[in-house]
Scaffold this motif. Structure first.
Motif, PDB file in Angstrom:
ATOM      1  N   LYS A  61       3.732  -1.478  64.722  1.00  0.00           N
ATOM      2  CA  LYS A  61       4.288  -0.283  65.363  1.00  0.00           C
ATOM      3  C   LYS A  61       4.071   0.944  64.489  1.00  0.00           C
ATOM      4  O   LYS A  61       3.871   2.053  65.000  1.00  0.00           O
ATOM      5  N   LEU A  66       0.648   1.984  65.128  1.00  0.00           N
ATOM      6  CA  LEU A  66       0.534   2.609  66.451  1.00  0.00           C
ATOM      7  C   LEU A  66       1.075   4.037  66.431  1.00  0.00           C
ATOM      8  O   LEU A  66       0.525   4.934  67.072  1.00  0.00           O
ATOM      9  N   SER A  67       2.165   4.245  65.663  1.00  0.00           N
ATOM     10  CA  SER A  67       2.700   5.610  65.630  1.00  0.00           C
ATOM     11  C   SER A  67       1.706   6.533  64.927  1.00  0.00           C
ATOM     12  O   SER A  67       1.535   7.689  65.319  1.00  0.00           O
ATOM     13  N   GLN A 113      -1.463   6.144  65.063  1.00  0.00           N
ATOM     14  CA  GLN A 113      -2.555   6.353  66.026  1.00  0.00           C
ATOM     15  C   GLN A 113      -2.205   7.464  67.012  1.00  0.00           C
ATOM     16  O   GLN A 113      -3.055   8.260  67.405  1.00  0.00           O
ATOM     17  N   LEU A 152       2.329  -3.928  74.307  1.00  0.00           N
ATOM     18  CA  LEU A 152       2.170  -2.811  73.363  1.00  0.00           C
ATOM     19  C   LEU A 152       1.140  -1.825  73.893  1.00  0.00           C
ATOM     20  O   LEU A 152       1.320  -0.612  73.831  1.00  0.00           O
ATOM     21  N   MET A 169       1.816   2.162  74.927  1.00  0.00           N
ATOM     22  CA  MET A 169       1.107   3.285  74.298  1.00  0.00           C
ATOM     23  C   MET A 169       0.468   4.189  75.345  1.00  0.00           C
ATOM     24  O   MET A 169       0.424   5.401  75.199  1.00  0.00           O
ATOM     25  N   SER A 216      -6.701   2.333  76.312  1.00  0.00           N
ATOM     26  CA  SER A 216      -6.358   0.952  75.959  1.00  0.00           C
ATOM     27  C   SER A 216      -7.255   0.016  76.736  1.00  0.00           C
ATOM     28  O   SER A 216      -7.340   0.130  77.957  1.00  0.00           O
ATOM     29  N   LEU A 229      -7.628   1.608  71.714  1.00  0.00           N
ATOM     30  CA  LEU A 229      -6.689   0.567  71.312  1.00  0.00           C
ATOM     31  C   LEU A 229      -7.105  -0.679  72.072  1.00  0.00           C
ATOM     32  O   LEU A 229      -7.056  -0.697  73.299  1.00  0.00           O
TER      33      LEU A 229
END
Length: 696
Positions: A292, A295-296, A298, A332, A336, A386, A428
């Motif tokens: 996570k 991801l933040s 990103q 996930l 996103m 994604s 992603l």
């Protein structure tokens, strides 16, 4: 109001507000033929005139053009073909809300260009020559159909033709047809995006291309449909463009009010900001703090840089999740896509290369020419794309991603169209291992059917393993059941009127899955950071990254040691450090950012890039699928088989002797068997019978 009065008003207005722009226009005329006028200026100048412009543009716009053309210039030049173009029109109407009451008004349509025809000349005023008396008749062409003169104007002649059109004396203008479609992010549910045809003329023609986000200001007109039976009572809408504004503010499309800004700044000063953001990403999924956090980063992305030699270095961070089934990878990814202001979700099996990049389609606007339609990666420009199930994509579809990931453009050469589209998006991806489960004793490349060239473009590759662990499992199970329980309460309260569940109960249980920062605010926070924050790295942070990179490279210095990381990983480190500074709205990337970055990357490399045999970092696992230690052992075994074979007739080496000899060289029997089978697969060894092997 009379016509002349408006001309006068506009003349006063233009002189007062736009004198410098008019001089600039006179300077560049005839290459530049448009004067862009901000609607708000007109509103300040004369409210009544501004309203008239919105509701009766057909009367007002010609006056504005006349006023501009009649202005006395200090230079010897006349602006006879100059046009006034109005921008920032408040009358913004979504495509699907256009109604008959909007006809003949000045409206602004926001959307994405889906198709654009070529620019072609259109006749405005046709010159017809009477073939008998050679008199030339001028006939303005305002209708949809081409109109020819009924009879010769010359009084003495007056015949009904024949006429010949004189191209050199007729007046032409450039024209183009566009199709503008609603932006995908404004759509509700499964509704199809609606599109509207737009006619553009003169210097507006040929400036937009498919995939551009624009606001088109223009007059909404209607054309009667014709059917085989004749004219139909239904009309089609067409927008006659007056001006085109680019909306290249992807993350910036979000309007941030001063109150929002205060809230954002207050958030950024919170010492717990990193944890807050991490907790706001997919709170319904338990654990995965590392993932996570990545991801933040990103979401915030590094800073794209334009170098003096004209090259561009991407700022977007690409990530890949590889892992066992059922570890919430797709969840996930979906979360996103919802968070990013412009997210596009595609699934590997159902996405083709043209669906990801751009498709050439037959045009239904004009005459059936080929045009380009933007695919998922172009649609996600400045957002996140994604792609789930990346391992299930066919190989030519995967190769479509190479250029999109590194150069962030998509070059198309199909059906006679050669074009380059932008796809500045972070990718992603999620992939499952080949045999369903991840085998930690085998290199990653053998387990995912993805080409090494594609794997090396990912800044981070996370392996999500599903290993049974009593303590962790019970926590995950409790979390899942808690969130289901909260959902059950809420649904029952919503759907059963007589339910005794109170809102407070629902809220209390929903706390578990409630993001720390409201998604809307987080989105604004990200947009604010991307718009206003451009971090510069401190010297010690730079040194830290260089040292980390050099230490990893050092492992690969000896003649026989593997190469642990490539220069791409160093770029990834820089991007992540910038994103980490952006996350707390700081224009300086400090040592803490660098350390956070190296921690995440090390955790990531440790899962992926460690040779299962030696425990040493080895990027070759990712890049080529065969680790350095395996290559060395294969060489050794080959030598062993050769030497044993030389002692026997025909070069056939008995397996038992080979194993014994290999044992002496520190390779145990299991390994030797595995390596021999690997070499047989690649065709380096022959097995004449079941007890002998022979080097080819």
């Amino acid at each position: 109001m009379t016509e002349g009065k408006w001309d006068e008003k506009f003349r006063t207005f233009l002189k007062k507000y736009y004198w410098d722009n008019i001089l600039q226009l006179a300077n560049d005329y005839p290459d530049q033929r448009s004067l862009y006028v901000d609607f708000s200026d007109l509103e300040i100048f004369d409210r009544e005139l501004a309203d008239e412009l919105l509701f009766h543009p057909d009367d007002v716009i010609p006056s504005a053009d006349n006023a501009l053309q009649d202005i006395d210039l200090p230079v010897e030049k006349s602006l006879e073909d100059a046009r006034v173009r109005f921008v920032k029109i408040p009358n913004k109407i979504p495509n699907r809300d256009l109604r008959s009451k909007h006809l003949l008004q000045l409206v602004a349509i926001d959307g994405m260009i889906r198709k654009a025809t070529e620019v072609r000349p259109k006749i405005l005023n046709a010159a017809f020559k009477c073939m008998r008396c050679e008199h030339i008749t001028m006939l303005p062409q305002t209708e949809l159909k081409f109109v020819e003169p009924m009879e010769c104007e010359e009084e003495t002649c007056g015949r009904k033709g024949p006429f010949k059109i004189m191209i050199n004396q007729s007046l032409f203008i450039d024209a183009q047809k566009l199709q503008v479609q609603e932006s995908p992010e404004n759509l509700k549910g499964g509704s199809q995006p609606q599109s509207l045809d737009v006619d553009v003329e003169d210097d507006l023609a040929g400036i937009v291309k498919p995939g551009d986000r624009v606001i088109i200001n223009g007059i909404l007109r209607s054309h009667q449909r014709t059917t085989r039976e004749g004219k139909s009572p239904f009309y089609d809408l067409v927008l006659h463009a007056n001006s085109i504004e680019y909306v290249d503010q992807e993350f910036d499309e979000l309007a941030i009010s001063p109150e929002d800004e205060e809230e954002i700044l207050a958030l950024s000063n919170n010492p717990e900001i990193y944890n807050k953001v991490i907790k706001s990403i997919a709170p319904s999924i338990y654990g995965y703090e590392d993932v996570k956090e990545a991801l933040s980063l990103q979401l915030f992305s590094g800073v794209p840089k334009h170098l003096p030699d004209g090259s561009r270095v991407r700022g977007d961070i690409h990530m890949l999740f590889v892992g066992d089934p059922g570890v919430a990878k797709s969840q996930l990814l979906r979360y996103m896509v919802k968070l990013a202001p412009r997210g596009v979700f595609a699934s590997g099996k159902s996405a083709s290369s043209s669906g990801l990049t751009a498709a050439a389609v037959r045009d239904d606007l004009g005459d059936g020419r080929w045009t380009l339609e933007a695919g998922a990666l172009v649609m996600a420009d400045m957002g996140i794309a994604s792609i789930d199930e990346m391992d299930k994509m066919s190989s030519e579809d995967k190769s479509a991603l190479h250029e999109a990931m590194e150069q962030q453009t998509i070059s198309v050469a199909k059906a006679g169209i050669i074009a380059t589209l932008k796809s500045r998006c972070a990718l992603l991806g999620a992939a499952n291992p080949k045999y369903g489960r991840f085998d930690r004793y085998e290199g990653i490349a053998q387990q995912i059917s993805m080409p090494p060239a594609l794997m090396s473009r990912f800044d981070m590759i996370f392996v999500l393993l599903d290993t049974p662990n009593e303590d962790m499992d019970s926590r995950i199970a409790r979390h899942i059941l808690k969130s289901h329980y909260a959902g059950e309460l809420s649904e029952q309260r919503k759907n059963i009127m007589s339910s005794e569940i109170t809102q407070d109960q629902v809220d209390e249980h929903m706390e578990v899955v409630k993001p720390d920062i409201d998604p809307d605010l987080l989105r604004k926070y990200v947009a604010y950071a991307r718009r206003n924050i451009y971090p510069v790295m401190e010297d010690d942070a730079r040194d830290h990254l260089v040292k980390f990179y050099m230490d990893l490279r050092k492992m690969g210095e000896g003649k026989d040691s593997p190469v642990p990381v490539t220069a791409r990983q160093l770029e990834a480190l820089v991007r992540l450090a910038e994103a980490s500074a952006r996350l707390r709205l700081s224009n300086v990337a400090t040592m803490d950012d660098a350390k956070r970055t190296t921690r995440i990357v090390y955790a990531c490399l440790k899962q992926v890039g460690v040779d299962p045999d030696t425990g040493v970092m080895d990027v070759d696992i990712i890049a080529s699928g065969t680790t350095k230690s395996q290559r060395d052992k294969i060489k050794l075994i080959k030598e062993v088989i050769k030497t044993v074979g030389e002692r026997h007739p025909g070069g056939k080496a008995p397996l038992e002797e080979v194993y014994a000899e290999a044992q002496a060289q520190q390779i145990d029997k299991e390994h030797a068997e595995e390596l021999i089978s690997k070499m047989r697969r690649t065709g380096d060894l022959l097995k004449p019978d079941k007890d002998h092997v022979k080097v080819v």
